[in-house]
Design an enzyme around this catalytic site. Structure first.
Site, short mmCIF file in Angstrom:
data_model
loop_
_atom_site.label_atom_id
_atom_site.label_comp_id
_atom_site.label_asym_id
_atom_site.label_seq_id
_atom_site.Cartn_x
_atom_site.Cartn_y
_atom_site.Cartn_z
N ASP A 187 50.10 42.56 35.22
CA ASP A 187 50.08 43.43 36.13
C ASP A 187 50.11 44.77 35.81
O ASP A 187 50.89 45.17 35.39
CB ASP A 187 51.98 43.22 37.00
CG ASP A 187 51.65 43.67 38.02
OD1 ASP A 187 50.65 44.47 38.60
OD2 ASP A 187 52.88 43.80 39.40
N ASP A 202 45.70 45.78 45.73
CA ASP A 202 45.53 47.65 46.87
C ASP A 202 46.56 47.08 47.20
O ASP A 202 47.44 48.27 46.49
CB ASP A 202 44.76 46.71 47.40
CG ASP A 202 44.46 48.72 48.31
OD1 ASP A 202 44.77 49.76 47.84
OD2 ASP A 202 43.68 48.19 49.25
N GLY A 219 38.40 39.35 43.74
CA GLY A 219 39.49 38.66 44.36
C GLY A 219 39.03 38.20 45.82
O GLY A 219 38.45 37.41 45.83
N1 AR6 Z 1 47.48 43.63 38.81
C1 AR6 Z 1 46.10 43.51 38.03
N2 AR6 Z 1 45.06 42.27 38.61
C2 AR6 Z 1 45.77 42.27 39.38
C3 AR6 Z 1 46.87 41.54 40.29
C4 AR6 Z 1 47.92 43.05 39.84
N3 AR6 Z 1 48.94 43.31 40.16
N4 AR6 Z 1 46.24 41.98 41.52
C5 AR6 Z 1 45.43 41.35 41.86
N5 AR6 Z 1 45.12 41.36 40.61
P1 AR6 Z 1 41.46 41.68 45.05
P2 AR6 Z 1 38.74 42.71 45.29
C6 AR6 Z 1 43.36 40.99 40.31
O1 AR6 Z 1 41.61 41.02 46.32
O2 AR6 Z 1 38.66 41.16 45.66
C7 AR6 Z 1 42.25 44.06 49.46
O3 AR6 Z 1 42.63 43.50 50.10
C8 AR6 Z 1 42.95 39.43 41.20
O4 AR6 Z 1 43.26 38.24 40.80
O5 AR6 Z 1 42.93 42.71 44.75
O6 AR6 Z 1 38.21 44.17 44.97
C9 AR6 Z 1 41.94 45.21 48.82
O7 AR6 Z 1 42.10 46.90 50.60
C10 AR6 Z 1 41.29 39.95 41.48
O8 AR6 Z 1 41.37 39.39 39.46
O9 AR6 Z 1 40.46 42.93 44.86
C11 AR6 Z 1 40.10 45.08 49.60
O10 AR6 Z 1 39.99 45.16 51.37
C12 AR6 Z 1 41.32 41.51 41.26
O11 AR6 Z 1 43.17 41.41 40.88
C13 AR6 Z 1 39.89 43.37 49.10
O12 AR6 Z 1 41.17 43.74 48.70
C14 AR6 Z 1 40.60 41.83 42.59
O13 AR6 Z 1 41.41 41.01 43.55
C15 AR6 Z 1 38.82 43.71 47.43
O14 AR6 Z 1 38.99 42.64 47.54
#
Ligand code: AR6
Length: 211
Positions: free
Chosen positions: A47, A71, A156
């Site tokens: 995390d 986020d 994600g």
């Molecule tokens: N620590 C590390 N990585 C993480 C964590 C964490 N705590 N939580 C999730 N991930 P995403 P995006 C990973 O969806 O695709 C939001 O609503 C996750 O598994 O967080 O850029 C924003 O406000 C994945 O590999 O971001 C935007 O609207 C990675 O982080 C939108 O999502 C990115 O997943 C951005 O989407």
């Protein structure tokens, strides 16, 4: 199919909030350098909100007002001061990033990067994603951050293919970390598939290996 989520574990490498050294996992870390600064690139699992890097990167959206995924986790861990600081930034374009303090996070800074939504690959997604990483490294220089931790931006909710995104991330960081004075880069992987991809990429030839 993703297996072996590590979402509730502490990072298995890199520095944690108590400053304890963690065991290295998987492939050797990549090292790059220009003769003065050496930069270590590492794949870590866990995390990102737990990491005590100088800066952690958020995968934000153009509003910068929070959301799901990493986020949401960053906003929850940083406390309401983060949203108040983000409101003053007036949003952010895709491919760019803006900085706030980390507030209640162990990290000193949060760099809020807006990755592209994956739309099949023909809409400048690769360039916009690389631009996020480059911009965060510029922010690191501007804020004297020597260590930075990235999540897998856009992979994600935004649907960017994981391997393609990791190749772009590692390429951009290899090109720009050392010139910006960054000494430690953690790629924080939230699932085991992503971790394997980064371990493989970081075990491959880096800039210094090719010289
Ligand atoms: N620590 C590390 N990585 C993480 C964590 C964490 N705590 N939580 C999730 N991930 P995403 P995006 C990973 O969806 O695709 C939001 O609503 C996750 O598994 O967080 O850029 C924003 O406000 C994945 O590999 O971001 C935007 O609207 C990675 O982080 C939108 O999502 C990115 O997943 C951005 O989407």
């Amino acid at each position: 199919m993703k297996t072996g989520s590590v979402s509730n574990q502490k990072p298995t490498m890199g520095r944690c909030e108590n400053g304890a050294a963690r065991d290295m996992i998987g492939a050797r870390p990549g090292k790059i350098g220009d003769g003065r600064t050496m930069t270590e690139l590492r794949a870590v699992s866990g995390d990102i909100t737990r990491l005590a890097a100088d800066a952690i990167v958020n995968a934000a959206n153009t509003s910068l007002l929070g959301g799901g995924g990493v986020d949401g986790a960053i906003h929850r861990a940083a406390g309401p001061e983060l949203l108040a600081a983000c409101r003053k930034l007036n949003g952010c374009e895709t491919g760019y990033a803006k900085a706030t303090p980390g507030f209640r996070l162990p990290a000193k800074w949060v760099f809020h990067a807006v990755g592209p939504v994956w739309r099949g690959g023909g809409h400048n997604e690769d360039q916009l994603l690389a631009s996020c990483y480059r911009r965060c490294l510029e922010l690191a220089r501007e804020h004297q951050a020597r260590s930075i931790a990235f999540p897998a931006i856009s992979t994600g909710i935004y649907g960017f293919p994981a391997r393609r995104a990791a190749e772009i991330a590692v390429g951009a960081v290899r090109a720009s970390a050392t010139p910006n004075g960054v000494e430690e880069v953690d790629f924080v992987c939230f699932d085991s598939d992503t971790l394997l991809i980064y371990e493989e990429l970081l075990a491959g030839p880096g800039e210094s290996d090719r010289q």
